[in-house]
Write an enzyme that holds these catalytic residues in place. Structure first.
Site, PDB file in Angstrom:
ATOM      1  N   SER A 155     155.823  63.410 -11.041  1.00  0.00           N
ATOM      2  CA  SER A 155     155.781  62.356 -12.051  1.00  0.00           C
ATOM      3  C   SER A 155     157.151  62.296 -12.700  1.00  0.00           C
ATOM      4  O   SER A 155     157.789  63.319 -12.937  1.00  0.00           O
ATOM      5  CB  SER A 155     154.686  62.636 -13.083  1.00  0.00           C
ATOM      6  OG  SER A 155     155.248  63.223 -14.227  1.00  0.00           O
ATOM      7  N   LYS A 156     157.584  61.057 -12.937  1.00  0.00           N
ATOM      8  CA  LYS A 156     158.947  60.882 -13.437  1.00  0.00           C
ATOM      9  C   LYS A 156     159.115  61.557 -14.793  1.00  0.00           C
ATOM     10  O   LYS A 156     160.136  62.123 -15.102  1.00  0.00           O
ATOM     11  CB  LYS A 156     159.280  59.399 -13.521  1.00  0.00           C
ATOM     12  CG  LYS A 156     159.446  58.844 -12.120  1.00  0.00           C
ATOM     13  CD  LYS A 156     159.406  57.355 -12.049  1.00  0.00           C
ATOM     14  CE  LYS A 156     159.143  56.954 -10.615  1.00  0.00           C
ATOM     15  NZ  LYS A 156     158.707  55.600 -10.444  1.00  0.00           N
TER      16      LYS A 156
END
Ligand code: GLU
Length: 500
Positions: free
Chosen positions: A258-259
Site C-alpha cells: 500500500s502506498k
C-alpha cells in the site's frame, strides 16, 4: 540447432492517473530488459481513455521517472514511431473501425440500456444472490435496428457478445492454464457512452496493431484475462505471450503493497514512488537491480546485476509468480554497493545537486575530496549532505554540553581542547599520519583515551557527533578555521563551567 532470438516488441502502458511507483517501474524494467536482450523495441503507450481519472501531472512524472531509471523507449508519445499514435485518446478512429468489424463478425453489439435499468437489474440480482451481470436485453436487438438508433443519436455503449457455451483457456507464462466456463462471464463493455474504449478493448486492439509479442502486466488483470483472450479469438488474431507479474507486498510480507504503508518510515519503509527514491538519494542502478529481483531471480545466490548484466541474465523462464515483499533494507544495501563502485569524480557529480538543494554553494573542486571521505560512510546520496554539509557552513554551533568529552568534566574538556589547539598550531595538517600520531600522543599525556580527545575535537570542528574521519576532515577544513573553531569551543566550555 539454430538459436535465433526473435526481437521482442514489448510495451509499457501506464494510465497517467498518478505517480509512477515501483510496481509499474518494475513492469517497465522487465519490458526494457527483454527488448534490449533480443534487439527488439520497447514501446511506451499512454492509456488515457478514462478522462475522469487523469492526473495532469502524471504524464510528465512517468517520463521523468523512466528517464531517471534509464529505461528509454524506442517508440512513444512525442517521439512517435511506425505504429502511432501512442496515446490512446488519439486513436479513437482506429478503435471505431475495429469495433465495426467486431459487430459485423457478430461478436459485439450496441446496448441502449439506461443507467436506471442497470442499477435496478443489479439490485434484483443482489436480492437473488446472483453475481452482478448484464442480462443481455440488447443482445437480441436486430443489428439494423440498433444501427438506426445509433444514427438517431441514441446514447449507447458497445458490449462484447460473450459466448454462452464452452470454456476459454488463458495461458499465462508463469502459471497453470486458467480455464473459465464462458457462461460465467459477463457481456462486458468495450466502448463507453462517451465513445471512448475501455481498457479491455483498447489495450488488446493496440497490442495487436502495435505487433506486441510479449505482454507483462500486473496480476490485477488476471481476473479479466479470459475476456482478453476472447477478444483475440473473436478477431482471429494471434495472442502475445502473457506474463502477469508477481504481486508486491508490504515490507512485513502482509498485505498488498500500500502506498501509504510503504511511505511510513516507522515501518522501515521509504516511498514507493520512483522520483521520491531519486530525491532520497538512491542511484538508478541500485533501484533497477532491486526491482529486478522482486519477481525474477537468476539463481539462488547471485544478486548484483548492473544494467548490462541484467540485460544479459534476464530470462522469461526465471520470472516467478510468488508475491514478493518489498524490502527497503535491501535497497539500502544495493545502494551502498553501487555508491562504493562509483569513481570519486562520478560520486562528486552525483552528490553535488543534493548539496545545492540544501542551499550549499558546493563547487565540484571543493566537493571532490569530500566525496572521497564520505564514500564508504553513506547509504544514499542525501546522506552525504547530512554528514558533510558542515564543510560548507560558515559557522557551526554545537550545543555547549555536547563539547564535553566522554566521562570528563567541562574544565577537563576545555583544558584538553586548549592543549590540542597549541599542538595543532604547530602541525602541518596535510601530513595525516604525523597529525594522528601527535594527537594520540597528546591524549596519552593528558591521560585520556584518543576517543575522548577526538570526540571533543570532532564536535568543536564539525559540530557533529558523527563525521568523516577527523584528521582528513581537519585537513580539508584548513588550519585557521580548525583553530578558530577550537577556540570557540574552549570559550563555550569555560562559560559552561562558570554557569555551573
Ligand atoms: N493501463 C494499464 C494499467 O496502468 C496497463 C495494463 C497493461 O499493461 O496492459 O494498469
Amino acid at each position: 540447432m539454430t538459436n535465433a532470438i526473435h526481437p521482442a516488441r514489448v510495451r509499457f502502458a501506464p494510465s497517467p492517473t498518478g505517480r509512477l511507483h515501483i510496481g509499474g517501474a518494475r513492469t517497465a524494467l522487465y519490458n526494457y530488459l527483454l527488448a534490449k536482450q533480443t534487439g527488439g523495441q520497447f514501446i511506451l503507450r499512454l492509456e488515457d481513455t478514462d478522462s475522469k481519472r487523469l492526473d495532469p501531472a502524471a504524464e510528465g512524472e512517468i517520463y521523468d521517472s523512466l528517464k531517471w531509471l534509464g529505461l528509454t523507449w524506442d517508440e512513444g508519445p512525442m517521439i512517435g514511431g511506425e505504429y502511432g499514435p501512442y496515446r490512446q485518446s488519439e486513436r479513437k478512429q482506429i478503435y471505431n473501425e475495429l469495433i465495426q468489424e467486431l459487430i459485423e463478425r457478430g461478436h459485439a453489439y450496441y446496448c441502449f440500456c439506461s443507467q436506471e435499468r442497470l442499477v435496478k437489474l443489479r439490485q434484483e440480482q443482489k436480492k437473488r444472490k446472483e453475481p452482478p451481470h448484464y442480462d443481455g436485453l440488447c443482445r437480441k436487438l436486430p443489428n439494423e435496428e440498433a444501427e438506426s438508433w445509433v444514427q438517431g443519436g441514441e446514447s449507447h455503449v458497445v458490449r462484447f457478445k460473450t459466448p454462452k457455451e464452452g470454456t476459454t483457456t488463458a495461458i499465462d507464462l508463469l502459471r497453470d492454464p486458467i480455464q473459465v466456463q464462458n457462461n460465467t462471464l459477463d457481456d462486458f463493455i468495450l466502448i463507453k457512452s462517451d465513445g471512448m474504449p475501455v481498457y479491455h478493448f483498447a489495450a488488446i486492439a493496440d497490442d495487436h496493431l502495435m505487433q506486441i509479442t510479449h505482454v507483462f502486466r500486473g496480476s490485477e488483470w488476471l481476473p479479466t484475462f479470459p475476456l482478453h483472450v476472447l477478444i483475440y479469438q473473436a478477431f482471429e488474431w494471434q495472442q502475445p505471450v502473457w506474463a502477469h507479474l508477481s504481486v508486491l507486498l508490504n515490507p512485513t510480507g502482509k498485505g498488498k503493497l500500500s502506498k501509504r504503508y510503504a511511505a511510513d518510515p516507522k515501518k522501515g519503509a521509504k516511498s514507493v514512488y520512483v522520483l521520491d527514491l531519486q530525491e532520497m538519494g538512491y542511484l538508478p542502478q541500485a533501484v533497477n537491480n532491486w526491482m529486478a529481483l522482486m519477481g525474477w531471480s537468476y539463481d539462488d545466490h547471485s544478486e548484483l546485476f548492473a544494467m548490462p548484466e541484467l540485460i544479459k541474465a534476464f530470462s522469461l523462464e526465471k520470472l516467478h509468480p510468488s508475491p514478493a515483499a518489498v524490502n527497503f533494507s535491501k535497497l539500502d544495501h544495493f545502494n551502498g554497493l553501487y555508491l562504493r563502485n562509483l569513481s570519486i569524480l562520478e560520486l562528486t557529480e552525483r552528490i553535488q545537486p543534493y548539496f545545492e538543494k540544501a542551499g550549499y554553494n558546493a563547487d565540484s573542486e571543493s566537493l571532490l575530496p569530500i566525496a572521497a571521505l564520505v564514500q564508504k560512510r553513506i547509504r544514499t546520496l542525501a546522506d552525504a549532505v547530512e554528514i558533510a554539509g558542515f564543510f560548507f557552513e560558515e559557522s557551526i554551533n554545537p550545543p555547549p554540553v555536547d563539547l564535553i568529552g566522554k566521562g570528563m568534566t567541562a574544565v577537563e574538556s576545555a583544558l584538553a581542547a586548549e592543549m590540542a589547539h597549541k599542538r595543532i598550531g604547530l602541525l602541518d595538517l596535510a601530513e595525516h599520519d604525523a597529525v594522528e600520531t601527535d594527537l594520540r600522543k597528546l591524549a596519552e599525556e593528558l591521560s585520556l583515551k584518543a576517543g575522548q580527545l577526538f570526540g571533543i575535537l570532532r564536535l568543536a570542528i564539525t559540530g557533529q557527533k558523527v563525521s568523516p574521519p577527523l584528521i582528513a576532515t581537519m585537513a580539508i577544513v584548513g588550519k585557521s578555521l580548525v583553530l578558530s573553531r577550537i577556540s570557540e569551543a574552549i570559550q563555550k566550555l569555560k562559560q559552561l563551567d562558570h554557569s555551573k
